[in-house]
Design an enzyme around this catalytic site. Structure first.
Site, PDB file in Angstrom:
ATOM      1  N   ASN A   6       0.851  -1.190   0.000  1.00  0.00           N
ATOM      2  CA  ASN A   6       0.000   0.000   0.000  1.00  0.00           C
ATOM      3  C   ASN A   6       0.895   1.252   0.000  1.00  0.00           C
ATOM      4  O   ASN A   6       1.704   1.441   0.903  1.00  0.00           O
ATOM      5  CB  ASN A   6      -0.886  -0.043   1.258  1.00  0.00           C
ATOM      6  CG  ASN A   6      -1.818   1.138   1.325  1.00  0.00           C
ATOM      7  OD1 ASN A   6      -1.409   2.272   1.103  1.00  0.00           O
ATOM      8  ND2 ASN A   6      -3.071   0.893   1.635  1.00  0.00           N
ATOM      9  N   ASP A   8      -0.150   4.509  -0.181  1.00  0.00           N
ATOM     10  CA  ASP A   8      -0.855   5.763   0.134  1.00  0.00           C
ATOM     11  C   ASP A   8       0.077   6.823   0.719  1.00  0.00           C
ATOM     12  O   ASP A   8      -0.051   8.016   0.442  1.00  0.00           O
ATOM     13  CB  ASP A   8      -1.959   5.512   1.172  1.00  0.00           C
ATOM     14  CG  ASP A   8      -3.098   4.674   0.622  1.00  0.00           C
ATOM     15  OD1 ASP A   8      -3.153   4.477  -0.605  1.00  0.00           O
ATOM     16  OD2 ASP A   8      -3.928   4.213   1.425  1.00  0.00           O
ATOM     17  N   HIS A   9       1.013   6.378   1.567  1.00  0.00           N
ATOM     18  CA  HIS A   9       1.818   7.370   2.280  1.00  0.00           C
ATOM     19  C   HIS A   9       2.956   7.954   1.447  1.00  0.00           C
ATOM     20  O   HIS A   9       3.586   8.926   1.856  1.00  0.00           O
ATOM     21  CB  HIS A   9       2.274   6.820   3.624  1.00  0.00           C
ATOM     22  CG  HIS A   9       1.076   6.614   4.511  1.00  0.00           C
ATOM     23  ND1 HIS A   9       0.242   7.661   4.845  1.00  0.00           N
ATOM     24  CD2 HIS A   9       0.524   5.497   5.034  1.00  0.00           C
ATOM     25  CE1 HIS A   9      -0.761   7.188   5.564  1.00  0.00           C
ATOM     26  NE2 HIS A   9      -0.617   5.882   5.690  1.00  0.00           N
ATOM     27  N   ARG A  17       4.148  18.938  -0.014  1.00  0.00           N
ATOM     28  CA  ARG A  17       4.705  20.098  -0.705  1.00  0.00           C
ATOM     29  C   ARG A  17       3.879  20.503  -1.929  1.00  0.00           C
ATOM     30  O   ARG A  17       4.276  21.370  -2.692  1.00  0.00           O
ATOM     31  CB  ARG A  17       6.147  19.793  -1.140  1.00  0.00           C
ATOM     32  CG  ARG A  17       7.143  19.819   0.006  1.00  0.00           C
ATOM     33  CD  ARG A  17       7.373  21.254   0.480  1.00  0.00           C
ATOM     34  NE  ARG A  17       8.213  21.301   1.650  1.00  0.00           N
ATOM     35  CZ  ARG A  17       9.513  21.622   1.633  1.00  0.00           C
ATOM     36  NH1 ARG A  17      10.121  21.908   0.512  1.00  0.00           N
ATOM     37  NH2 ARG A  17      10.202  21.652   2.751  1.00  0.00           N
ATOM     38  N   HIS A  42      -5.636   3.524  -1.684  1.00  0.00           N
ATOM     39  CA  HIS A  42      -6.975   3.816  -1.171  1.00  0.00           C
ATOM     40  C   HIS A  42      -7.394   5.198  -1.673  1.00  0.00           C
ATOM     41  O   HIS A  42      -6.821   6.203  -1.252  1.00  0.00           O
ATOM     42  CB  HIS A  42      -6.929   3.779   0.362  1.00  0.00           C
ATOM     43  CG  HIS A  42      -8.274   3.895   1.022  1.00  0.00           C
ATOM     44  ND1 HIS A  42      -8.449   3.606   2.351  1.00  0.00           N
ATOM     45  CD2 HIS A  42      -9.496   4.255   0.553  1.00  0.00           C
ATOM     46  CE1 HIS A  42      -9.726   3.799   2.676  1.00  0.00           C
ATOM     47  NE2 HIS A  42     -10.381   4.199   1.598  1.00  0.00           N
ATOM     48  N   ARG A  44      -9.609   7.762  -1.119  1.00  0.00           N
ATOM     49  CA  ARG A  44     -10.571   8.170  -0.087  1.00  0.00           C
ATOM     50  C   ARG A  44     -11.505   9.252  -0.606  1.00  0.00           C
ATOM     51  O   ARG A  44     -11.141  10.020  -1.486  1.00  0.00           O
ATOM     52  CB  ARG A  44      -9.817   8.699   1.145  1.00  0.00           C
ATOM     53  CG  ARG A  44      -9.262   7.598   2.015  1.00  0.00           C
ATOM     54  CD  ARG A  44      -8.677   8.168   3.290  1.00  0.00           C
ATOM     55  NE  ARG A  44      -8.471   7.121   4.255  1.00  0.00           N
ATOM     56  CZ  ARG A  44      -9.362   6.781   5.196  1.00  0.00           C
ATOM     57  NH1 ARG A  44     -10.493   7.436   5.319  1.00  0.00           N
ATOM     58  NH2 ARG A  44      -9.102   5.796   6.023  1.00  0.00           N
ATOM     59  N   ARG A  48      -7.342  12.527   0.723  1.00  0.00           N
ATOM     60  CA  ARG A  48      -6.282  13.064   1.590  1.00  0.00           C
ATOM     61  C   ARG A  48      -4.880  12.620   1.161  1.00  0.00           C
ATOM     62  O   ARG A  48      -3.907  13.262   1.490  1.00  0.00           O
ATOM     63  CB  ARG A  48      -6.523  12.684   3.049  1.00  0.00           C
ATOM     64  CG  ARG A  48      -6.387  11.211   3.322  1.00  0.00           C
ATOM     65  CD  ARG A  48      -6.452  10.934   4.801  1.00  0.00           C
ATOM     66  NE  ARG A  48      -7.796  11.070   5.323  1.00  0.00           N
ATOM     67  CZ  ARG A  48      -8.214  10.446   6.420  1.00  0.00           C
ATOM     68  NH1 ARG A  48      -7.385   9.708   7.113  1.00  0.00           N
ATOM     69  NH2 ARG A  48      -9.445  10.569   6.838  1.00  0.00           N
ATOM     70  N   GLU A  68      -8.425   0.160  -3.004  1.00  0.00           N
ATOM     71  CA  GLU A  68      -9.228   0.143  -1.774  1.00  0.00           C
ATOM     72  C   GLU A  68     -10.200   1.293  -1.851  1.00  0.00           C
ATOM     73  O   GLU A  68      -9.805   2.415  -2.204  1.00  0.00           O
ATOM     74  CB  GLU A  68      -8.318   0.405  -0.575  1.00  0.00           C
ATOM     75  CG  GLU A  68      -7.867  -0.811   0.134  1.00  0.00           C
ATOM     76  CD  GLU A  68      -6.923  -0.418   1.241  1.00  0.00           C
ATOM     77  OE1 GLU A  68      -7.084   0.656   1.861  1.00  0.00           O
ATOM     78  OE2 GLU A  68      -6.004  -1.187   1.480  1.00  0.00           O
ATOM     79  N   THR A  98      -6.814   5.920   9.788  1.00  0.00           N
ATOM     80  CA  THR A  98      -6.713   4.808   8.843  1.00  0.00           C
ATOM     81  C   THR A  98      -7.968   3.952   9.016  1.00  0.00           C
ATOM     82  O   THR A  98      -8.741   4.184   9.953  1.00  0.00           O
ATOM     83  CB  THR A  98      -5.419   3.992   9.106  1.00  0.00           C
ATOM     84  OG1 THR A  98      -5.361   2.900   8.184  1.00  0.00           O
ATOM     85  CG2 THR A  98      -5.361   3.440  10.520  1.00  0.00           C
ATOM     86  N   THR A  99      -8.185   2.991   8.109  1.00  0.00           N
ATOM     87  CA  THR A  99      -9.407   2.175   8.179  1.00  0.00           C
ATOM     88  C   THR A  99      -9.513   1.530   9.565  1.00  0.00           C
ATOM     89  O   THR A  99      -8.585   0.857   9.995  1.00  0.00           O
ATOM     90  CB  THR A  99      -9.360   1.064   7.099  1.00  0.00           C
ATOM     91  OG1 THR A  99      -8.851   1.624   5.897  1.00  0.00           O
ATOM     92  CG2 THR A  99     -10.730   0.478   6.860  1.00  0.00           C
ATOM     93  N   GLU A 149     -10.590  -9.923   2.680  1.00  0.00           N
ATOM     94  CA  GLU A 149      -9.326  -9.556   3.321  1.00  0.00           C
ATOM     95  C   GLU A 149      -9.596  -9.520   4.815  1.00  0.00           C
ATOM     96  O   GLU A 149     -10.430  -8.733   5.286  1.00  0.00           O
ATOM     97  CB  GLU A 149      -8.811  -8.202   2.821  1.00  0.00           C
ATOM     98  CG  GLU A 149      -7.505  -7.823   3.518  1.00  0.00           C
ATOM     99  CD  GLU A 149      -6.833  -6.586   2.920  1.00  0.00           C
ATOM    100  OE1 GLU A 149      -6.965  -6.335   1.705  1.00  0.00           O
ATOM    101  OE2 GLU A 149      -6.178  -5.881   3.701  1.00  0.00           O
ATOM    102  N   HIS A 189      -3.449  -5.111   7.513  1.00  0.00           N
ATOM    103  CA  HIS A 189      -3.626  -3.942   8.388  1.00  0.00           C
ATOM    104  C   HIS A 189      -2.763  -4.079   9.633  1.00  0.00           C
ATOM    105  O   HIS A 189      -2.869  -5.052  10.377  1.00  0.00           O
ATOM    106  CB  HIS A 189      -5.076  -3.696   8.803  1.00  0.00           C
ATOM    107  CG  HIS A 189      -5.310  -2.231   9.070  1.00  0.00           C
ATOM    108  ND1 HIS A 189      -4.923  -1.626  10.241  1.00  0.00           N
ATOM    109  CD2 HIS A 189      -5.823  -1.243   8.295  1.00  0.00           C
ATOM    110  CE1 HIS A 189      -5.209  -0.338  10.173  1.00  0.00           C
ATOM    111  NE2 HIS A 189      -5.746  -0.079   8.997  1.00  0.00           N
ATOM    112  N   GLY A 190      -1.886  -3.103   9.792  1.00  0.00           N
ATOM    113  CA  GLY A 190      -1.036  -3.057  10.982  1.00  0.00           C
ATOM    114  C   GLY A 190       0.116  -4.051  10.972  1.00  0.00           C
ATOM    115  O   GLY A 190       0.816  -4.206  11.973  1.00  0.00           O
TER     116      GLY A 190
END
Ligand code: PXP
Length: 247
Positions: A6, A8-9, A17, A42, A44, A48, A68, A98-99, A149, A189-190
């Site tokens: 994933n 996303d980050h 920026r 994801h 969203r 975001r 996602e 997060t989810t 999942e 997740h996690g």
């Protein structure tokens, strides 16, 4: 067992920026070249991190997008246009970081069946992000998801070894149950560098989806080189002229 990463980050960092760098598409190619099977993003409702254009580019250019998303009309129509390789339906709350929990499929079997029909008719795999509970798994089967999942968030959060072991057992039983009724099983997740091994030992899981820990770890595995490359530029600046020749 396959790995979906994933990213996303990467988009979170890019958005800090407001420019183009670091590029999620570049990250997608990097994780695939490193051996990942899927790239998970994801989209969203509040956009975001990942933006519409990110998923368009990643889907088109890699053909390996696991999207996602919430079961929201706007996002569904974007997904039907983008045609990712797979979609994972998740619950989504505006305020969450997060989810948080799994999808409640039991409550809305008919709604999810209709959504899944649309995706399946385009050849897209459909997965439901759910808690390791038999009722939810049965409902996912009835709603014609072909994947689930399993949410590993609770397992990842428990510090107490007994609680963690109990949750791991719940996940194992849920995976077995789902496989027996003909569903393919992912989990995520996690998950991180300390807690993934026990999940990866569960027989029959198709793919693990991991994001935050990999992107966070990459900061430290990559920071050293990033500093050295910049130092090289600074050190050689006085020695090399504009044409790249030694002064
Ligand atoms: N699977 C699902 C359904 C998720 O929503 C997320 C977080 O976006 C992940 C896996 C990855 O979780 P993490 O970033 O904690 O590895």
């Amino acid at each position: 067992m396959k790995l979906g990463v994933n990213i996303d980050h990467i988009a979170t960092l890019r958005n800090a920026r407001g420019g183009e760098f670091p590029s999620p598409l570049h990250a997608a190619f990097t994780v695939l070249e490193a051996g990942a099977f899927n790239v998970t993003c994801h989209l969203r409702e509040d956009r975001r991190h990942i933006k519409d254009n990110d998923i368009r580019l990643i889907s088109e250019q890699t053909k390996r997008l696991n999207l996602e998303m919430a079961a929201n009309d706007e996002i569904i129509s974007i997904a039907l246009e983008v045609i990712p390789r797979s979609i994972t339906l998740v619950p989504e709350k505006r305020q969450e970081l997060t989810t948080e929990g799994g999808l409640n499929v039991v409550l809305d079997i008919e709604k999810y069946k209709k959504i899944n029909d649309k995706f399946r008719s385009k050849g897209i795999n459909v997965s439901a992000f759910i808690e390791p509970e038999e009722l939810q798994i049965e409902a996912a089967k009835k709603a014609e998801f072909n994947f689930i999942e399993i949410h590993t968030g609770k397992y990842a959060q428990y510090l107490d070894p007994l609680k963690r072991y109990e949750e791991l057992t719940r996940i194992k039983k849920a995976a077995e149950f789902a496989l027996n009724i003909g569903l393919k099983v992912n989990a995520g997740h996690g998950l991180n560098y300390e807690n993934t091994r026990d999940i990866a030992e569960i027989a029959g899981i198709y793919e693990l989806n991991i994001g935050y820990s990999i992107v966070a770890h990459a900061v430290f595995t990559g920071l050293d080189n990033a500093v050295k490359e910049m130092l090289d530029i600074i050190k050689t600046a006085g020695l090399i002229n504009n044409c790249g020749k030694l002064k």
